[in-house]
Design an enzyme around this catalytic site. Structure first.
Site, PDB file in Angstrom:
ATOM      1  CG  LEU A 153      61.679  43.221 -18.977  1.00  0.00           C
ATOM      2  CD1 LEU A 153      61.032  42.424 -19.967  1.00  0.00           C
ATOM      3  CD2 LEU A 153      61.623  44.574 -19.089  1.00  0.00           C
ATOM      4  CG  ASP A 154      58.337  46.118 -13.049  1.00  0.00           C
ATOM      5  OD1 ASP A 154      59.504  46.076 -12.565  1.00  0.00           O
ATOM      6  OD2 ASP A 154      57.770  47.369 -13.230  1.00  0.00           O
ATOM      7  CE  LYS A 155      53.844  37.244 -10.834  1.00  0.00           C
ATOM      8  NZ  LYS A 155      53.475  36.773  -9.233  1.00  0.00           N
ATOM      9  CB  THR A 157      56.604  44.889 -17.539  1.00  0.00           C
ATOM     10  OG1 THR A 157      56.241  45.628 -16.820  1.00  0.00           O
ATOM     11  CG2 THR A 157      57.258  45.454 -18.951  1.00  0.00           C
ATOM     12  CG  HIS A 253      57.998  49.743  -9.867  1.00  0.00           C
ATOM     13  ND1 HIS A 253      57.466  49.712  -8.606  1.00  0.00           N
ATOM     14  CD2 HIS A 253      58.314  48.283 -10.344  1.00  0.00           C
ATOM     15  CE1 HIS A 253      57.368  48.239  -8.389  1.00  0.00           C
ATOM     16  NE2 HIS A 253      57.980  47.533  -9.386  1.00  0.00           N
TER      17      HIS A 253
END
Length: 389
Positions: A153-155, A157, A253
């Site tokens: 997961l993105d930082k 998110t 993303h």
């Protein structure tokens, strides 16, 4: 544990259940990390590397109970400096261990699911000291080995992040994510409201030149296929809306780029939405993207199906906009996974059009027959003697 038996100067290892199905070179990396891949390849080329007595290659898959013949290790080259040992991971403090365990929302023998908070990276990198990967030693519980990451997961998110507890489950889940059989459901708060309540965003994505791979963009010519399903849950006039999103591909993303590309950036996503990604008033400027649910088949049968609670800033923003959090969990549409492809849709449309044309021709024929009655056949004329001239 692996059982080693003497074979003169060689050794034999018995494959354990934990290593069932992995590649042979992976087995050496896991259990004999000091043996370089070049050595394993040389053993294979010269026929010294064998599985159940048969010659083997580094890429062969091994099964529980098989025997691996390990040739004698070559004598160390004194002229060549020894490879420096990997630095040991720093020991976690009590506070770090408690924090990591507080994130766990599901655990069984094969898997762990955590609710990752926003601002915590999944893996380390340049200038990134705090990350999930660095906390995994706190999640061993009764096992000796640490769990493994199988997706990211993105930082910024938040939400459900699945970890594999065994090598077998790691391979199983990795296949589930790569083959897109795992289902991930995200919630997002976006600026503006789409005119169509639900649909599929189908835009190819590629790394944006000049950003060092840190940013993605829509690229119709060179981009990789990328599809995201969206559904509007609730709307606040035309100012903002709350979306459910299901990515059907796994590009970097992806959801963020797709929503910004169609004109509805995620609230707080300045990287892709710029200044238009922020709402005035009491709405937080943090990212409003959350992995709400993850559902994937379990390696032992059944399913893992877990929901992650919203972070505080997201929950407060929903309340400030008058949204009701309890209505957000829409039922999954199972037909989305097995629905017709684009080619199938074209073929079905052609068949339908052909059938419609056929029916219309039949209607024209029937109308023509009813509107123009048949004329009676002329009566035969009686033949008489030829007329005199």
């Amino acid at each position: 544990e692996d059982c080693y038996m003497s074979d003169q100067n060689a050794r034999t290892a018995i494959v354990s259940a934990e290593d069932d199905g992995i590649r042979l070179d992976r087995w050496f990396k896991r259990h004999m990390a000091d043996v370089p891949f070049a050595t394993v390849s040389r053993w294979a080329r010269t026929g010294q590397l064998r599985v159940d007595g048969a010659r083997a290659t580094p890429g062969d898959r091994i099964a529980e109970g098989q025997s691996i013949r390990i040739p004698p290790l070559p004598a160390p080259d004194k002229a060549k400096p020894a490879r420096p040992a990997r630095p040991a991971r720093p020991k976690l403090s009590t506070e770090q261990q408690e924090f990591a365990q507080s994130l766990v929302i599901y655990r069984d023998d094969q898997t762990i699911v955590i609710n990752k908070p926003p601002g915590l990276a999944t893996q380390g990198g340049t200038k990134t000291q705090d990350h999930v990967d660095g906390l995994l030693d706190a999640l061993c519980y009764e096992r000796e080995d640490r769990p493994k990451l199988v997706h990211r997961l993105d930082k910024d998110t938040s939400g459900a992040l699945l970890l594999a507890r065994t090598p077998r489950s790691a391979a199983y889940f990795a296949k589930a994510f790569s083959s897109r059989t795992a289902r991930k459901v995200y919630w997002a708060l976006v600026v503006g409201v789409p005119s169509i309540e639900e649909g599929m965003i189908d835009l190819p994505l590629a790394k944006q030149p000049g950003t060092g791979g840190e940013k993605m963009h829509v690229d119709e010519e060179e981009g990789l296929p990328s599809r995201t399903r969206y559904r509007v849950i609730e709307r606040a006039g035309n100012r903002a809306c709350w979306l459910e999103l299901q990515p059907y591909t796994g590009r970097t993303h992806q959801i963020r780029v797709h929503l910004a590309a169609i004109g509805f950036p995620i609230v707080g996503d300045g990287k892709y939405g710029g200044k238009d990604a922020f709402l005035s008033g009491t709405i937080s400027r943090k990212m409003h993207l959350h992995a709400r649910r993850i559902r994937v088949d379990h390696p032992d049968g059944g399913r893992v199906d877990v929901k992650a609670e919203l972070p505080r800033h997201f929950s407060e923003s929903l309340a400030d906009l008058g949204f009701t959090e309890s209505v957000g969990d829409l039922p999954l549409d199972e037909e989305l996974d097995t629905g017709p492809t684009r080619e199938d849709q074209k073929r079905i449309a052609k068949q339908h059009a052909k059938q419609v044309r056929k029916e219309k021709r039949g209607e024209r024929r029937s109308r023509g027959q009813s509107a123009t009655p048949k004329r009676p056949a002329p009566k035969p004329r009686a033949k008489g003697p030829p007329k005199k001239k």
